[in-house]
Scaffold this motif. Structure first.
Motif, PDB file in Angstrom:
ATOM      1  N   UNK A  43       0.834  -1.188   0.000  1.00 52.79           N
ATOM      2  CA  UNK A  43       0.000   0.000   0.000  1.00 52.79           C
ATOM      3  C   UNK A  43       0.882   1.257   0.000  1.00 52.79           C
ATOM      4  N   UNK A  44       0.501   2.215  -0.804  1.00 50.69           N
ATOM      5  CA  UNK A  44       1.269   3.450  -0.970  1.00 50.69           C
ATOM      6  C   UNK A  44       0.941   4.430   0.161  1.00 50.69           C
ATOM      7  N   UNK A  45       1.978   5.017   0.731  1.00 48.96           N
ATOM      8  CA  UNK A  45       1.803   6.071   1.734  1.00 48.96           C
ATOM      9  C   UNK A  45       1.550   7.374   0.972  1.00 48.96           C
ATOM     10  N   UNK A  46       0.286   7.742   0.849  1.00 43.79           N
ATOM     11  CA  UNK A  46      -0.119   8.903   0.062  1.00 43.79           C
ATOM     12  C   UNK A  46       0.492  10.208   0.583  1.00 43.79           C
ATOM     13  N   UNK A  47       0.595  10.348   1.882  1.00 43.15           N
ATOM     14  CA  UNK A  47       1.143  11.584   2.451  1.00 43.15           C
ATOM     15  C   UNK A  47       2.612  11.754   2.065  1.00 43.15           C
ATOM     16  N   UNK A  48       3.383  10.680   2.199  1.00 48.77           N
ATOM     17  CA  UNK A  48       4.804  10.777   1.833  1.00 48.77           C
ATOM     18  C   UNK A  48       4.977  10.992   0.342  1.00 48.77           C
ATOM     19  N   UNK A  49       4.191  10.273  -0.440  1.00 49.26           N
ATOM     20  CA  UNK A  49       4.273  10.439  -1.894  1.00 49.26           C
ATOM     21  C   UNK A  49       3.871  11.865  -2.270  1.00 49.26           C
ATOM     22  N   UNK A  50       2.863  12.388  -1.629  1.00 52.98           N
ATOM     23  CA  UNK A  50       2.441  13.763  -1.892  1.00 52.98           C
ATOM     24  C   UNK A  50       3.535  14.759  -1.579  1.00 52.98           C
ATOM     25  N   UNK A  51       4.190  14.588  -0.452  1.00 50.59           N
ATOM     26  CA  UNK A  51       5.280  15.478  -0.077  1.00 50.59           C
ATOM     27  C   UNK A  51       6.437  15.377  -1.079  1.00 50.59           C
ATOM     28  N   UNK A  52       6.741  14.159  -1.485  1.00 52.92           N
ATOM     29  CA  UNK A  52       7.796  13.917  -2.469  1.00 52.92           C
ATOM     30  C   UNK A  52       7.475  14.643  -3.778  1.00 52.92           C
ATOM     31  N   UNK A  53       6.235  14.504  -4.241  1.00 50.51           N
ATOM     32  CA  UNK A  53       5.840  15.159  -5.488  1.00 50.51           C
ATOM     33  C   UNK A  53       5.817  16.680  -5.344  1.00 50.51           C
ATOM     34  N   UNK A  54       5.408  17.165  -4.179  1.00 48.88           N
ATOM     35  CA  UNK A  54       5.447  18.611  -3.943  1.00 48.88           C
ATOM     36  C   UNK A  54       6.880  19.137  -4.013  1.00 48.88           C
ATOM     37  N   UNK A  55       7.818  18.389  -3.432  1.00 46.55           N
ATOM     38  CA  UNK A  55       9.227  18.786  -3.491  1.00 46.55           C
ATOM     39  C   UNK A  55       9.703  18.873  -4.941  1.00 46.55           C
ATOM     40  N   UNK A  56       9.361  17.858  -5.740  1.00 48.35           N
ATOM     41  CA  UNK A  56       9.797  17.854  -7.133  1.00 48.35           C
ATOM     42  C   UNK A  56       9.076  18.931  -7.946  1.00 48.35           C
ATOM     43  N   UNK A  57       7.838  19.208  -7.605  1.00 49.78           N
ATOM     44  CA  UNK A  57       7.116  20.275  -8.286  1.00 49.78           C
ATOM     45  C   UNK A  57       7.782  21.621  -8.002  1.00 49.78           C
ATOM     46  N   UNK A  58       8.117  21.850  -6.752  1.00 50.66           N
ATOM     47  CA  UNK A  58       8.796  23.097  -6.378  1.00 50.66           C
ATOM     48  C   UNK A  58      10.149  23.196  -7.076  1.00 50.66           C
ATOM     49  N   UNK A  59      10.887  22.096  -7.102  1.00 46.06           N
ATOM     50  CA  UNK A  59      12.183  22.099  -7.785  1.00 46.06           C
ATOM     51  C   UNK A  59      12.011  22.366  -9.277  1.00 46.06           C
ATOM     52  N   UNK A  60      10.916  21.859  -9.845  1.00 43.79           N
ATOM     53  CA  UNK A  60      10.689  22.108 -11.273  1.00 43.79           C
ATOM     54  C   UNK A  60      10.447  23.586 -11.538  1.00 43.79           C
ATOM     55  N   UNK A  61       9.803  24.275 -10.612  1.00 37.48           N
ATOM     56  CA  UNK A  61       9.595  25.717 -10.770  1.00 37.48           C
ATOM     57  C   UNK A  61      10.936  26.442 -10.802  1.00 37.48           C
ATOM     58  N   UNK A  62      11.840  26.062  -9.915  1.00 37.23           N
ATOM     59  CA  UNK A  62      13.179  26.659  -9.916  1.00 37.23           C
ATOM     60  C   UNK A  62      13.922  26.279 -11.194  1.00 37.23           C
ATOM     61  N   UNK A  63      13.760  25.044 -11.627  1.00 31.92           N
ATOM     62  CA  UNK A  63      14.397  24.600 -12.869  1.00 31.92           C
ATOM     63  C   UNK A  63      13.920  25.384 -14.072  1.00 31.92           C
ATOM     64  N   UNK A  64      12.632  25.654 -14.123  1.00 34.25           N
ATOM     65  CA  UNK A  64      12.087  26.450 -15.232  1.00 34.25           C
ATOM     66  C   UNK A  64      12.714  27.834 -15.241  1.00 34.25           C
ATOM     67  N   UNK A  65      12.838  28.439 -14.062  1.00 37.15           N
ATOM     68  CA  UNK A  65      13.481  29.759 -13.974  1.00 37.15           C
ATOM     69  C   UNK A  65      14.927  29.697 -14.459  1.00 37.15           C
ATOM     70  N   UNK A  66      15.642  28.657 -14.073  1.00 35.32           N
ATOM     71  CA  UNK A  66      17.033  28.512 -14.498  1.00 35.32           C
ATOM     72  C   UNK A  66      17.113  28.289 -16.009  1.00 35.32           C
ATOM     73  N   UNK A  67      16.236  27.463 -16.557  1.00 32.64           N
ATOM     74  CA  UNK A  67      16.221  27.262 -18.007  1.00 32.64           C
ATOM     75  C   UNK A  67      15.967  28.581 -18.733  1.00 32.64           C
ATOM     76  N   UNK A  68      14.987  29.353 -18.256  1.00 32.22           N
ATOM     77  CA  UNK A  68      14.662  30.629 -18.901  1.00 32.22           C
ATOM     78  C   UNK A  68      15.844  31.600 -18.843  1.00 32.22           C
ATOM     79  N   UNK A  69      16.438  31.695 -17.661  1.00 30.33           N
ATOM     80  CA  UNK A  69      17.568  32.627 -17.509  1.00 30.33           C
ATOM     81  C   UNK A  69      18.733  32.196 -18.395  1.00 30.33           C
ATOM     82  N   UNK A  70      19.051  30.910 -18.379  1.00 29.02           N
ATOM     83  CA  UNK A  70      20.157  30.411 -19.199  1.00 29.02           C
ATOM     84  C   UNK A  70      19.852  30.627 -20.684  1.00 29.02           C
ATOM     85  N   UNK A  71      18.603  30.407 -21.066  1.00 28.68           N
ATOM     86  CA  UNK A  71      18.220  30.609 -22.468  1.00 28.68           C
ATOM     87  C   UNK A  71      18.378  32.072 -22.881  1.00 28.68           C
TER      88      UNK A  71
END
Length: 164
Positions: free
Chosen positions: A1-29
């Motif tokens: 059984x999947x721990x939804x809370x932990x998976x949610x936190x994990x995905x939130x972390x990666x979502x937040x990191x993706x926002x920073x990544x998008x900013x870095x891609x834009x700036x580098x571009x």
């Protein structure tokens, strides 16, 4: 059984990191000294934005949404990362071209790691589409290959140019 809370936190972390990544891609571009690198990074930035939306769908699939506090923290970390001189105080250092491409590689590696985790869970989470995740992994592998080529080209330009 999947721990939804932990998976949610994990995905939130990666979502937040993706926002920073998008900013870095834009700036580098916008700021890379080589026009072909700028063009390639602009295309990748658009792709990464689309992938962030896909990550948002995976968050929704488990009943979670992006965490504004995590997003703000990641955004701030990306902005603070800009304040390093790289050997120059007034203008952009040529070394920034190489360091940005290395940071983008790290960001794409982290993204690929998250896709692999989600792919491994796709048999247990109905809304995690294994085929879509396989495609996202293939895209990340292609991005890594292209970023490595761009990074090595930038390194050759930066470290082999004449001083003076």
């Amino acid at each position: 059984m999947i721990d939804q809370a932990r998976l949610g936190s994990y995905l939130q972390d990666h979502y937040a990191a993706s926002a920073a990544g998008i900013e870095l891609f834009r700036r580098a571009a916008d700021q890379q000294s080589d026009p072909s690198t700028r063009s390639a990074l602009s295309v990748m930035a658009e792709k990464v934005e689309t992938e962030q939306a896909t990550l948002g769908h995976y968050l929704a699939a488990i009943g979670t949404k992006p965490d504004p506090v995590k997003n703000a923290g990641a955004w701030m970390a990306e902005k603070l990362g800009r304040f390093k001189p790289n050997g120059e105080l007034i203008r952009r250092s040529p070394l920034s071209d190489v360091l940005e491409l290395e940071a983008l590689r790290v960001a794409v590696e982290a993204k690929a790691a998250s896709w692999r985790v989600l792919r491994s869970l796709s048999g247990e989470v109905d809304r995690f589409d294994a085929g879509e995740l396989d495609g996202l992994l293939a895209d990340a592998d292609q991005q890594l290959k292209e970023l490595e080529e761009l990074r090595m080209q930038a390194a050759a330009r930066v470290f082999r140019q004449q001083s003076g």
